[in-house]
Design an enzyme around this catalytic site. Structure first.
Site, short mmCIF file in Angstrom:
data_model
loop_
_atom_site.label_atom_id
_atom_site.label_comp_id
_atom_site.label_asym_id
_atom_site.label_seq_id
_atom_site.Cartn_x
_atom_site.Cartn_y
_atom_site.Cartn_z
N ASP A 53 12.20 -27.50 -13.54
CA ASP A 53 12.05 -26.54 -14.62
C ASP A 53 13.05 -26.92 -15.72
O ASP A 53 14.21 -27.23 -15.43
CB ASP A 53 12.35 -25.13 -14.11
CG ASP A 53 11.92 -24.05 -15.09
OD1 ASP A 53 12.45 -24.05 -16.23
OD2 ASP A 53 11.08 -23.22 -14.74
N ALA A 76 7.05 -29.31 -22.81
CA ALA A 76 7.04 -28.20 -21.86
C ALA A 76 7.06 -26.87 -22.61
O ALA A 76 7.98 -26.60 -23.39
CB ALA A 76 8.26 -28.30 -20.94
N GLU A 127 1.14 -22.75 -35.53
CA GLU A 127 1.14 -21.29 -35.48
C GLU A 127 2.47 -20.68 -35.93
O GLU A 127 2.53 -19.49 -36.26
CB GLU A 127 0.78 -20.80 -34.07
CG GLU A 127 -0.63 -21.21 -33.67
CD GLU A 127 -1.07 -20.59 -32.35
OE1 GLU A 127 -0.80 -19.39 -32.14
OE2 GLU A 127 -1.69 -21.30 -31.55
N TYR A 151 4.01 -15.82 -28.68
CA TYR A 151 3.99 -17.27 -28.47
C TYR A 151 4.55 -18.01 -29.68
O TYR A 151 5.47 -18.83 -29.55
CB TYR A 151 2.57 -17.74 -28.19
CG TYR A 151 2.40 -19.24 -28.40
CD1 TYR A 151 3.12 -20.15 -27.63
CD2 TYR A 151 1.54 -19.74 -29.37
CE1 TYR A 151 2.99 -21.52 -27.83
CE2 TYR A 151 1.40 -21.11 -29.57
CZ TYR A 151 2.13 -21.99 -28.80
OH TYR A 151 2.00 -23.35 -29.00
N SER A 154 8.23 -17.56 -30.19
CA SER A 154 9.05 -18.33 -29.25
C SER A 154 9.10 -19.80 -29.64
O SER A 154 10.13 -20.45 -29.51
CB SER A 154 8.53 -18.18 -27.82
OG SER A 154 7.28 -18.83 -27.64
N ASN A 180 -5.03 -27.27 -33.46
CA ASN A 180 -5.67 -27.02 -32.17
C ASN A 180 -6.17 -28.32 -31.56
O ASN A 180 -7.06 -28.96 -32.10
CB ASN A 180 -6.84 -26.04 -32.34
CG ASN A 180 -6.38 -24.61 -32.40
OD1 ASN A 180 -5.40 -24.29 -33.06
ND2 ASN A 180 -7.09 -23.74 -31.70
N ASN A 181 -5.59 -28.70 -30.43
CA ASN A 181 -6.03 -29.89 -29.71
C ASN A 181 -7.24 -29.56 -28.84
O ASN A 181 -7.40 -28.42 -28.36
CB ASN A 181 -4.92 -30.40 -28.81
CG ASN A 181 -3.86 -31.20 -29.54
OD1 ASN A 181 -3.56 -32.33 -29.18
ND2 ASN A 181 -3.28 -30.63 -30.59
N LEU A 191 -10.40 -22.13 -25.74
CA LEU A 191 -11.73 -21.84 -26.28
C LEU A 191 -12.79 -22.87 -25.90
O LEU A 191 -13.87 -22.52 -25.41
CB LEU A 191 -11.66 -21.73 -27.81
CG LEU A 191 -13.02 -21.51 -28.51
CD1 LEU A 191 -13.60 -20.15 -28.14
CD2 LEU A 191 -12.88 -21.66 -30.01
N ARG A 215 -9.82 -22.70 -37.40
CA ARG A 215 -8.78 -23.55 -36.83
C ARG A 215 -8.97 -24.99 -37.29
O ARG A 215 -10.08 -25.43 -37.56
CB ARG A 215 -8.79 -23.49 -35.28
CG ARG A 215 -8.54 -22.08 -34.72
CD ARG A 215 -7.13 -21.63 -35.03
NE ARG A 215 -6.81 -20.30 -34.51
CZ ARG A 215 -6.82 -19.19 -35.24
NH1 ARG A 215 -7.17 -19.23 -36.53
NH2 ARG A 215 -6.49 -18.03 -34.70
N GLY A 283 -3.22 -8.97 -33.51
CA GLY A 283 -2.51 -9.86 -34.43
C GLY A 283 -3.16 -11.21 -34.59
O GLY A 283 -2.48 -12.22 -34.81
#
Length: 315
Positions: A53, A76, A127, A151, A154, A180-181, A191, A215, A283
């Site tokens: 971790d 990570a 984002e 997300y 962070s 977006n990959n 998605l 996107r 949101g």
């Protein structure tokens, strides 16, 4: 070149490991396997893996001293927006505290080994810049941070930590923000794989709101090529946005997948009949778009894969 990758058992990480090994680079992957039962990267003499971790500074330091990488690439992260809304603490612990511990270990290693080609590369997201309106210009390197979900907040926080370790402690760093990959090995909660699986299982395809959210889609192999360009060119102390100028609404992507499945598989139903509009996400950002002009100018990189061909390969 020796590269330590964090989160290398995930979607983008797996693709990165494969392409890096093809280039005969030595790879050491650390991943806590929170989303997977095991690491599935191909066994190779140039590949090593440890279940660690990134919040465990001592374990990371041990690997750094053992492997002595030229580069670290941090992938990570907890990354699914819906999950961050339901359980934000996990995202703060991994994406913020985990990055902090990784930076501490990296700085200690760099000071001790004085490697002139060393760089800590942090993989971020578009984002962090928030949401665009339909006529707004795409995000660029100097766009303001305006995260709208736990997300993205962070990830924005982790970006600031990485920048701080450069400005305060002189740690060589670079940061990239990508769109977006999509492609092979992506988690089924996202998605595109979700839509494919729902088509094959004849299950309802959930679409948030009216499906008009936009996107900027990039094939994962193009993103990985971009990351390798940064490492091969020894680029440090810069941040870039990486995109393919390929904006599509969610409903456009879903309809295209449905059409491909309908045309190539002998099904007794129309996949488009499975589309099911549901309440919008809390949101929900309306539009992301990226202008990769600066990155292209600095590295000569251009995306090589069209959406129409790459989505077929993905399916």
């Amino acid at each position: 070149m020796k590269i330590l990758i964090t989160g290398g058992s995930g979607f983008i990480g797996t693709n990165f490991v494969q392409q890096a090994i093809e280039k005969k680079y030595e790879i050491y992957n650390i991943d806590n396997l929170s989303l997977f039962s095991k690491d599935t990267n191909t066994l190779h003499k140039n590949y090593n893996f440890s279940k660690i971790d990134i919040k465990n500074e001592n374990a990371i330091s041990t690997v750094l001293e053992k492997f002595k990488p030229d580069k670290i690439i941090n992938m990570a992260a907890e990354s699914h927006v819906d999950n961050s809304i339901n359980n934000p603490q996990t995202f703060f612990e991994t994406n913020i505290l985990g990055t902090y511990q990784l930076l501490k270990a990296s700085l200690k290693f760099w000071k001790k080994n004085c490697n002139s080609t060393f760089c800590f590369h942090h993989v971020s997201t578009d984002e962090v810049f928030g949401s665009l309106k339909i006529r707004d210009k795409p995000f660029e390197e100097n766009s303001n941070y305006k995260p709208n979900s736990p997300y993205s907040a962070s990830k924005a926080s982790s970006d600031h930590l990485v920048r701080t370790w450069n400005k305060t402690y002189n740690l060589p760093i670079s940061i990239t923000h990508c769109g977006n990959n999509f492609g092979p090995y992506q988690s089924p909660e996202k998605l595109i794989p979700l839509t494919i699986i729902k088509c094959l299982k004849k299950q309802k395809i959930p679409v948030y709101g009216n499906g008009e959210n936009i996107r900027d889609w990039i094939f994962v192999k193009d993103h990985v090529n971009a990351l390798l360009k940064i490492m091969e060119n020894n680029i440090t102390n810069k941040n870039f946005v990486i995109g393919s100028r390929n904006e599509k609404t969610n409903i456009e992507v879903i309809n295209e997948i449905c059409e491909i499945v309908n045309n190539n598989l002998q099904l007794n139903y129309d996949c488009k009949s499975l589309i099911n509009f549901v309440d919008d996400r809390l949101g929900h950002d309306f539009r992301y778009a990226l202008n990769p002009r600066s990155f292209e100018k600095n590295t000569g990189w251009i995306p090589k894969h069209s959406f129409s061909q790459s989505i077929i390969e993905t399916i």
